[in-house]
Scaffold this motif. Structure first.
Motif, PDB file in Angstrom:
ATOM      1  N   THR A   1      51.387  41.638  44.486  1.00  0.00           N
ATOM      2  CA  THR A   1      51.704  40.269  44.111  1.00  0.00           C
ATOM      3  C   THR A   1      50.531  39.683  43.351  1.00  0.00           C
ATOM      4  O   THR A   1      49.405  39.691  43.852  1.00  0.00           O
ATOM      5  N   TYR A   2      50.797  39.194  42.148  1.00  0.00           N
ATOM      6  CA  TYR A   2      49.728  38.573  41.368  1.00  0.00           C
ATOM      7  C   TYR A   2      50.274  37.321  40.690  1.00  0.00           C
ATOM      8  O   TYR A   2      51.133  37.391  39.809  1.00  0.00           O
ATOM      9  N   LEU A   3      49.785  36.165  41.145  1.00  0.00           N
ATOM     10  CA  LEU A   3      50.193  34.875  40.619  1.00  0.00           C
ATOM     11  C   LEU A   3      48.949  34.178  40.075  1.00  0.00           C
ATOM     12  O   LEU A   3      48.003  33.931  40.826  1.00  0.00           O
ATOM     13  N   THR A   4      48.943  33.898  38.798  1.00  0.00           N
ATOM     14  CA  THR A   4      47.790  33.237  38.189  1.00  0.00           C
ATOM     15  C   THR A   4      48.305  32.132  37.271  1.00  0.00           C
ATOM     16  O   THR A   4      48.825  32.387  36.195  1.00  0.00           O
ATOM     17  N   SER A   5      48.210  30.913  37.743  1.00  0.00           N
ATOM     18  CA  SER A   5      48.829  29.772  37.062  1.00  0.00           C
ATOM     19  C   SER A   5      48.230  29.545  35.679  1.00  0.00           C
ATOM     20  O   SER A   5      47.013  29.625  35.496  1.00  0.00           O
TER      21      SER A   5
END
Length: 322
Positions: free
Chosen positions: A158-162
């Motif tokens: 999981t990789y979330l980078t706004s």
């Protein structure tokens, strides 16, 4: 002392390359960027020549060679993804090895063409695959290599980078230039998975929009559910409440891989390896490029089969963001 040139000096990643060149005891003689906000050079190579036009940059390198006998050894490439192929070719024509950020190129056939030019020029094309230098990833590879040969690992990535609205105005928001979200923020993870778990057996895309993507990858030694997003709405509530804009998680057999630190000097380690002749080249980059190319050109299957939990959660929470 080797002589370096650098293209893409005003970009986010360039300071890591400047530091790596300096830390390995080498010299930057010229740099190029169409933007001139490059005061960062003063901290590393204040005497390096700087250009905003590629024609004058190229002419300068030629003059250094023929008038001063300064032969360029390496050209570091930190430019937008869609320009990598052209700038790698420029490096080889200048008689230098190319050190290029990932993704090396956007399409698998670009690698084939570059192999021909590499052979013809006698120079090397190196890819910056710094996650292969990360202590936690090295330990993981050792664990997998030492596990029973029939052991298949289950992984959630999981990789979330706004990213703000600027992203869509920049080249990164243009799929023809960046390769889309999976290429732009995911290619280094796909490379790491390839390095650790071997050849790809299956590549299924469940979700793929302008700001998120999810799918399932099966490698020789792993089953991977993955989810990527640049939309802050996809962040877990506890992360949003803490004020953070990034969330990264790699779970292997349900256990979190400690992956929070250890990034500081990875580019320097990459450069050290390249200078010793042991860096990662075109074939090393191939599988990750094939993975992102297939993701980019696949029709999403929807929430069927082995999909990442975040994909369902995200769809339920934001049904109109598709």
């Amino acid at each position: 002392m080797k002589k370096f040139a650098l293209i893409g000096l005003a970009g986010y990643i360039a300071p890591r390359h400047l530091k790596a060149i300096k830390d390995t005891g080498n010299e930057l003689i010229a740099a190029l960027d169409k933007f001139d906000s490059v005061g960062v050079m003063d901290s590393y190579f204040p005497n390096a020549d700087f250009f905003v036009e590629i024609e004058r940059f190229d002419r300068h390198l030629e003059k250094l060679k023929y008038e001063r006998g300064q032969v360029l050894d390496f050209m570091s490439i930190c430019t937008p993804n869609y320009l990598h192929d052209s700038h790698i070719r420029m490096a080889l024509r200048r008689g230098a090895d190319a050190i290029c950020e990932k993704p090396l190129v956007l399409n698998p056939w670009n690698i084939d063409a570059l192999q021909k030019m590499e052979k013809e020029s006698g120079k090397k094309i190196w890819n910056v695959l710094q996650l292969r230098m990360h202590p936690s990833i090295i330990k993981l590879k050792e664990k997998v290599d030492n596990a029973p040969v029939d052991k298949i690992f289950d992984i959630d990535l999981t990789y979330l980078t706004s990213r703000g609205n600027w992203y869509y105005t920049s080249w990164k928001g243009d799929e023809s230039k960046s390769g889309g979200i999976a290429t732009n923020i995911g290619v280094h993870f796909y490379d790491m998975l390839s390095w650790v778990f071997g050849e790809v057996k299956a590549n299924v895309v469940h979700v793929h929009t302008h700001d998120r993507a999810a799918g399932y990858l099966e490698f020789k030694r792993a089953r991977v559910r993955w989810f990527l997003s640049i939309n802050q709405n996809a962040l877990p509530e506890e992360i949003k409440k803490s004020g953070q804009r990034t969330y990264r998680s790699i779970k292997i057999e349900g256990e979190e891989l400690e992956f929070s630190g250890g990034f500081t000097d990875l580019h320097t380690k990459v450069y050290e390896s390249i200078l010793e002749g042991n860096g990662y080249g075109l074939e090393d980059a191939r599988q990750a490029i094939e993975i992102v190319h297939e993701i980019r050109n696949s029709k999403p299957a929807g929430l069927k089969g082995e999909f990442h939990p975040f994909a369902k959660k995200d769809l339920e929470a934001h049904p109109f963001n598709r």
